[in-house]
Design a protein around this motif. Structure first.
Motif, PDB file in Angstrom:
ATOM      1  N   ALA A  42       0.856  -1.179   0.000  1.00 10.83           N
ATOM      2  CA  ALA A  42       0.000   0.000   0.000  1.00 10.83           C
ATOM      3  C   ALA A  42       0.898   1.237   0.000  1.00 10.83           C
ATOM      4  CB  ALA A  42      -0.915  -0.036   1.218  1.00 10.83           C
ATOM      5  N   GLN A  43       0.356   2.378   0.344  1.00 12.41           N
ATOM      6  CA  GLN A  43       1.129   3.610   0.335  1.00 12.41           C
ATOM      7  C   GLN A  43       2.233   3.539   1.391  1.00 12.41           C
ATOM      8  OE1 GLN A  43      -1.706   6.701   1.028  1.00 12.41           O
ATOM      9  NE2 GLN A  43      -3.018   6.111  -0.660  1.00 12.41           N
ATOM     10  N   PRO A  44       3.374   4.230   1.241  1.00 11.29           N
ATOM     11  CA  PRO A  44       3.677   5.078   0.084  1.00 11.29           C
ATOM     12  C   PRO A  44       4.556   4.404  -0.962  1.00 11.29           C
ATOM     13  CG  PRO A  44       5.181   5.593   1.856  1.00 11.29           C
ATOM     14  CD  PRO A  44       4.278   4.490   2.379  1.00 11.29           C
ATOM     15  N   PHE A  45       5.287   3.326  -0.610  1.00 14.76           N
ATOM     16  CA  PHE A  45       6.217   2.750  -1.573  1.00 14.76           C
ATOM     17  C   PHE A  45       6.435   1.274  -1.297  1.00 14.76           C
ATOM     18  CE2 PHE A  45       8.795   4.368   1.943  1.00 14.76           C
ATOM     19  CZ  PHE A  45       9.525   3.241   2.292  1.00 14.76           C
ATOM     20  N   GLY A  46       6.958   0.584  -2.334  1.00 16.78           N
ATOM     21  CA  GLY A  46       7.408  -0.792  -2.225  1.00 16.78           C
ATOM     22  C   GLY A  46       8.762  -0.913  -2.879  1.00 16.78           C
ATOM     23  N   ARG A  47       9.595  -1.837  -2.371  1.00 16.40           N
ATOM     24  CA  ARG A  47      10.966  -1.953  -2.861  1.00 16.40           C
ATOM     25  C   ARG A  47      11.349  -3.417  -3.031  1.00 16.40           C
ATOM     26  NH1 ARG A  47      13.644   2.442   1.358  1.00 16.40           N
ATOM     27  NH2 ARG A  47      13.052   4.326   0.198  1.00 16.40           N
ATOM     28  N   GLY A  48      11.756  -3.784  -4.235  1.00 16.83           N
ATOM     29  CA  GLY A  48      12.348  -5.087  -4.480  1.00 16.83           C
ATOM     30  C   GLY A  48      11.381  -6.241  -4.453  1.00 16.83           C
ATOM     31  N   GLY A  49      10.791  -6.576  -5.610  1.00 17.14           N
ATOM     32  CA  GLY A  49       9.895  -7.715  -5.664  1.00 17.14           C
ATOM     33  C   GLY A  49      10.562  -9.010  -5.242  1.00 17.14           C
ATOM     34  N   ALA A  50      11.864  -9.137  -5.475  1.00 13.26           N
ATOM     35  CA  ALA A  50      12.627 -10.293  -4.986  1.00 13.26           C
ATOM     36  C   ALA A  50      13.602  -9.880  -3.889  1.00 13.26           C
ATOM     37  CB  ALA A  50      13.374 -10.967  -6.128  1.00 13.26           C
ATOM     38  N   ILE A  51      14.411  -8.847  -4.133  1.00 15.85           N
ATOM     39  CA  ILE A  51      15.467  -8.472  -3.190  1.00 15.85           C
ATOM     40  C   ILE A  51      15.442  -6.972  -2.943  1.00 15.85           C
ATOM     41  CG2 ILE A  51      17.947  -8.408  -2.774  1.00 15.85           C
ATOM     42  CD1 ILE A  51      18.250 -10.853  -4.545  1.00 15.85           C
ATOM     43  N   ALA A  52      15.519  -6.600  -1.665  1.00 13.07           N
ATOM     44  CA  ALA A  52      15.773  -5.220  -1.262  1.00 13.07           C
ATOM     45  C   ALA A  52      17.132  -5.201  -0.572  1.00 13.07           C
ATOM     46  CB  ALA A  52      14.683  -4.721  -0.314  1.00 13.07           C
ATOM     47  N   ASN A  53      18.108  -4.541  -1.205  1.00 15.94           N
ATOM     48  CA  ASN A  53      19.485  -4.558  -0.713  1.00 15.94           C
ATOM     49  C   ASN A  53      19.882  -3.195  -0.152  1.00 15.94           C
ATOM     50  OD1 ASN A  53      22.259  -5.556  -0.364  1.00 15.94           O
ATOM     51  ND2 ASN A  53      22.728  -4.129  -2.028  1.00 15.94           N
ATOM     52  N   TYR A  54      20.357  -3.207   1.087  1.00 12.32           N
ATOM     53  CA  TYR A  54      20.781  -1.983   1.762  1.00 12.32           C
ATOM     54  C   TYR A  54      22.249  -2.027   2.158  1.00 12.32           C
ATOM     55  CZ  TYR A  54      15.784  -1.162   1.979  1.00 12.32           C
ATOM     56  OH  TYR A  54      14.456  -0.976   1.641  1.00 12.32           O
ATOM     57  N   GLN A  55      22.989  -3.057   1.721  1.00 12.75           N
ATOM     58  CA  GLN A  55      24.406  -3.114   2.053  1.00 12.75           C
ATOM     59  C   GLN A  55      25.180  -3.679   0.867  1.00 12.75           C
ATOM     60  OE1 GLN A  55      25.547  -1.607   4.725  1.00 12.75           O
ATOM     61  NE2 GLN A  55      27.660  -2.039   4.195  1.00 12.75           N
ATOM     62  N   SER A  56      25.666  -4.919   0.917  1.00 10.02           N
ATOM     63  CA  SER A  56      26.474  -5.460  -0.171  1.00 10.02           C
ATOM     64  C   SER A  56      25.847  -6.747  -0.705  1.00 10.02           C
ATOM     65  CB  SER A  56      27.904  -5.754   0.321  1.00 10.02           C
ATOM     66  OG  SER A  56      28.587  -4.553   0.624  1.00 10.02           O
ATOM     67  N   LEU A  57      25.646  -6.799  -2.020  1.00 10.65           N
ATOM     68  CA  LEU A  57      24.993  -7.932  -2.666  1.00 10.65           C
ATOM     69  C   LEU A  57      25.737  -8.285  -3.942  1.00 10.65           C
ATOM     70  CD1 LEU A  57      22.551  -9.913  -3.078  1.00 10.65           C
ATOM     71  CD2 LEU A  57      21.418  -8.022  -4.278  1.00 10.65           C
ATOM     72  N   ARG A  58      26.028  -9.590  -4.115  1.00  7.57           N
ATOM     73  CA  ARG A  58      26.591 -10.122  -5.358  1.00  7.57           C
ATOM     74  C   ARG A  58      25.620 -11.140  -5.931  1.00  7.57           C
ATOM     75  NH1 ARG A  58      32.355 -10.344  -6.012  1.00  7.57           N
ATOM     76  NH2 ARG A  58      32.206 -12.542  -6.591  1.00  7.57           N
ATOM     77  N   VAL A  59      25.388 -11.066  -7.252  1.00  8.80           N
ATOM     78  CA  VAL A  59      24.502 -11.996  -7.949  1.00  8.80           C
ATOM     79  C   VAL A  59      25.285 -12.581  -9.114  1.00  8.80           C
ATOM     80  CG1 VAL A  59      22.384 -12.242  -9.269  1.00  8.80           C
ATOM     81  CG2 VAL A  59      22.437 -10.699  -7.297  1.00  8.80           C
ATOM     82  N   LEU A  60      25.480 -13.907  -9.109  1.00  8.07           N
ATOM     83  CA  LEU A  60      26.298 -14.573 -10.108  1.00  8.07           C
ATOM     84  C   LEU A  60      25.536 -15.727 -10.738  1.00  8.07           C
ATOM     85  CD1 LEU A  60      29.550 -14.891  -7.932  1.00  8.07           C
ATOM     86  CD2 LEU A  60      28.933 -13.004  -9.455  1.00  8.07           C
ATOM     87  N   GLN A  61      25.496 -15.790 -12.060  1.00  9.95           N
ATOM     88  CA  GLN A  61      24.936 -16.921 -12.811  1.00  9.95           C
ATOM     89  C   GLN A  61      23.536 -17.303 -12.304  1.00  9.95           C
ATOM     90  OE1 GLN A  61      28.856 -19.002 -11.890  1.00  9.95           O
ATOM     91  NE2 GLN A  61      28.257 -20.044 -13.766  1.00  9.95           N
ATOM     92  N   SER A  62      22.710 -16.306 -12.101  1.00 11.58           N
ATOM     93  CA  SER A  62      21.397 -16.533 -11.503  1.00 11.58           C
ATOM     94  C   SER A  62      20.284 -16.090 -12.432  1.00 11.58           C
ATOM     95  CB  SER A  62      21.308 -15.814 -10.151  1.00 11.58           C
ATOM     96  OG  SER A  62      22.201 -16.405  -9.219  1.00 11.58           O
ATOM     97  N   GLU A  63      19.048 -16.494 -12.093  1.00 10.28           N
ATOM     98  CA  GLU A  63      17.875 -16.199 -12.914  1.00 10.28           C
ATOM     99  C   GLU A  63      16.797 -15.560 -12.053  1.00 10.28           C
ATOM    100  OE1 GLU A  63      16.534 -19.837 -14.590  1.00 10.28           O
ATOM    101  OE2 GLU A  63      18.369 -20.205 -15.744  1.00 10.28           O
ATOM    102  N   PHE A  64      16.250 -14.455 -12.556  1.00  8.20           N
ATOM    103  CA  PHE A  64      15.120 -13.788 -11.919  1.00  8.20           C
ATOM    104  C   PHE A  64      13.944 -13.890 -12.886  1.00  8.20           C
ATOM    105  CE2 PHE A  64      18.782 -12.149  -9.832  1.00  8.20           C
ATOM    106  CZ  PHE A  64      18.390 -11.748  -8.564  1.00  8.20           C
ATOM    107  N   ILE A  65      12.910 -14.622 -12.488  1.00 11.95           N
ATOM    108  CA  ILE A  65      11.796 -14.907 -13.393  1.00 11.95           C
ATOM    109  C   ILE A  65      10.478 -14.537 -12.712  1.00 11.95           C
ATOM    110  CG2 ILE A  65      10.630 -16.690 -14.737  1.00 11.95           C
ATOM    111  CD1 ILE A  65      13.256 -18.276 -14.653  1.00 11.95           C
ATOM    112  N   ARG A  66       9.731 -13.641 -13.332  1.00 13.03           N
ATOM    113  CA  ARG A  66       8.391 -13.259 -12.875  1.00 13.03           C
ATOM    114  C   ARG A  66       8.368 -12.865 -11.395  1.00 13.03           C
ATOM    115  NH1 ARG A  66       7.472 -17.837 -15.844  1.00 13.03           N
ATOM    116  NH2 ARG A  66       7.007 -19.066 -13.979  1.00 13.03           N
TER     117      ARG A  66
END
Length: 442
Positions: free
Chosen positions: A169-193
């Motif tokens: 709902a109001q006021p905002f939404g963040r990251g349908g899969a991931i909300a990152n506020y520090q350090s994130l690495r994504v390797l050889q991965s798939e984000f689907i729907r």
């Protein structure tokens, strides 16, 4: 592009997960969800996470093949939103104190299903989590991070994130899969729907940032694909796949068929974000404003000047503009063609646009300078093939022989293309190796 914060965060993660575990591997012995405070011969994933956090230090948890169903639902508030708790009694799995490595048996063989009860993981400050060789599906949250909320250090390697959702709902939404506020690495991965949606559909009082990933700090993405994700709410929403307001370094990746009701059908670099993107394809993404890749937004309450450094990109056949810049964009050896709408636009009082080796396919670039122009009608008959999957499994638009993009690179080339194939190569047979434009080297 690389910030010291990102390097420090990655260093901490490597030290944490690379060190020899202080205890034997924790083996999850059942796929059902339970919490009795003990992880022995009867040990659920929830109990294994709790034990690893109690031990502290570097811990490794192993999951065999199967579907691990999270079923201990968290209590809800009066609006039906899951309430947060950090003891692992219910809801998401809380990673605290420890450096945890979670190893599955394969991306398609091991599945953690959150049952749309809550997100999967919540990583607190000072903790780290490496997830490898499994799938994460059916996560849900009412605000941020349908799979993962990260305030620590996190890495995903060969992980599929599928059908996760934030409905807010109001006021905002963040990251349908991931909300990152520090350090994130994504390797050889798939984000689907993965979907981030304001409740009630087109809600003009809510803002959706990042259908798959919202990044506020430090992010690195390599060899990954983003398909069919969306950020849907009002016109200030953005980033059907990725919304960046921090430091993001993306390479050898593909963004296919994502969408936003605002800026950036695939990627939105906003606020004072810094985005580096190379050897990547953006195709078939849909946006109402701001392009498949938006550097800055047309409508912003605060003055900002995001910076985008774009090298060897193929921005092709998107619904809406290709690249839209209202900040500082530097584009090199890229192809932006065949988009429905202007292929490239740069406007606004803060807009700066620089390019070397840019190929466009319209005659009205709206503030973008191009070195090469082709007729829009010839894009898929003379310049590129339609989207296809190459040997690495990442979709790309292959170059046609004789294409205007072949051996047309200027200045410095990247050392390889989206597949990892070495650049430059002699694509036109004249005996001189020069790099091609776009994500694919012929």
């Amino acid at each position: 592009m690389h910030s010291s914060r990102f390097l420090v965060g990655c260093g901490l993660l490597l030290l944490a997960i690379g060190a020899q575990a202080q205890h034997p591997d924790i083996i999850v012995s059942k796929t059902s969800d339970s919490f009795d405070g003990v992880c022995d011969s009867d040990c659920s994933l929830r109990e294994a996470i709790t034990l690893a956090s109690q031990r502290q230090g570097s811990q490794r948890i192993r999951l065999g093949a199967g579907v691990y169903q999270l079923s201990l639902a968290p209590p809800q508030d009066t609006a039906g939103n899951p309430l947060e708790e950090h003891e692992n009694h219910n809801g998401d799995l809380d990673v605290r104190y420890a450096a945890i490595t979670l190893l599955g048996a394969g991306m398609t063989r091991t599945v953690i299903d959150a049952g749309q009860l809550d997100r999967h993981f919540d990583v607190v400050a000072g903790a780290s989590l490496l997830i490898q060789d499994l799938s994460l599906r059916n996560g849900f949250h009412s605000s941020e991070g349908g799979v993962l909320r990260n305030y620590g250090v996190a890495e995903l390697k060969r992980v599929r994130l599928i059908n996760n959702r934030v409905s807010f709902a109001q006021p905002f939404g963040r990251g349908g899969a991931i909300a990152n506020y520090q350090s994130l690495r994504v390797l050889q991965s798939e984000f689907i729907r993965n979907h981030l949606e304001g409740r009630g559909g087109m809600n003009y009082t809510a803002v959706a940032h990042g259908g798959a990933i919202y990044n506020a700090r430090d992010l690195l993405v390599r060899d990954s694909v983003f398909r069919g994700s969306r950020a849907a709410a009002d016109y200030e929403s953005g980033g059907g796949a990725l919304y960046n307001s921090g430091f993001a370094d993306v390479a050898r990746s593909a963004f296919i068929g994502n969408g936003s009701t605002g800026n950036g059908g695939a990627v939105s670099n906003a606020d004072n974000g810094v985005l580096g993107m190379s050897n990547s394809t953006l195709s078939s993404n849909i946006t109402l404003y701001g392009g498949a890749l938006a550097n800055g937004v047309d409508y912003s309450a605060e003055p900002s000047s995001p910076k985008a450094y774009l090298v060897h990109l193929s921005i092709v056949a998107n619904h809406g503009r290709g690249l839209h810049n209202t900040g500082h964009a530097r584009v090199r050896n890229s192809v932006i063609v065949g988009n429905q709408g202007s292929n490239c636009s740069s406007s606004g009082i803060y807009a700066q646009f620089e390019s070397q080796g840019l190929l466009l396919s319209d005659l009205s670039p709206y503030g973008c300078q191009a070195d090469f122009m082709v007729d829009s009608a010839s894009v898929f008959s003379e310049v590129l093939y339609p989207i296809d999957t190459n040997a690495t499994g990442l979709p790309a638009h292959l170059l046609r022989p004789g294409s205007a993009a072949v051996d047309a690179g200027t200045s410095a080339c990247a050392s390889h293309d989206q597949r990892g194939v070495a650049r430059p190569r002699d694509g036109d047979g004249d005996g001189v190796a020069r790099c091609d434009l776009g994500a694919y080297e012929l």
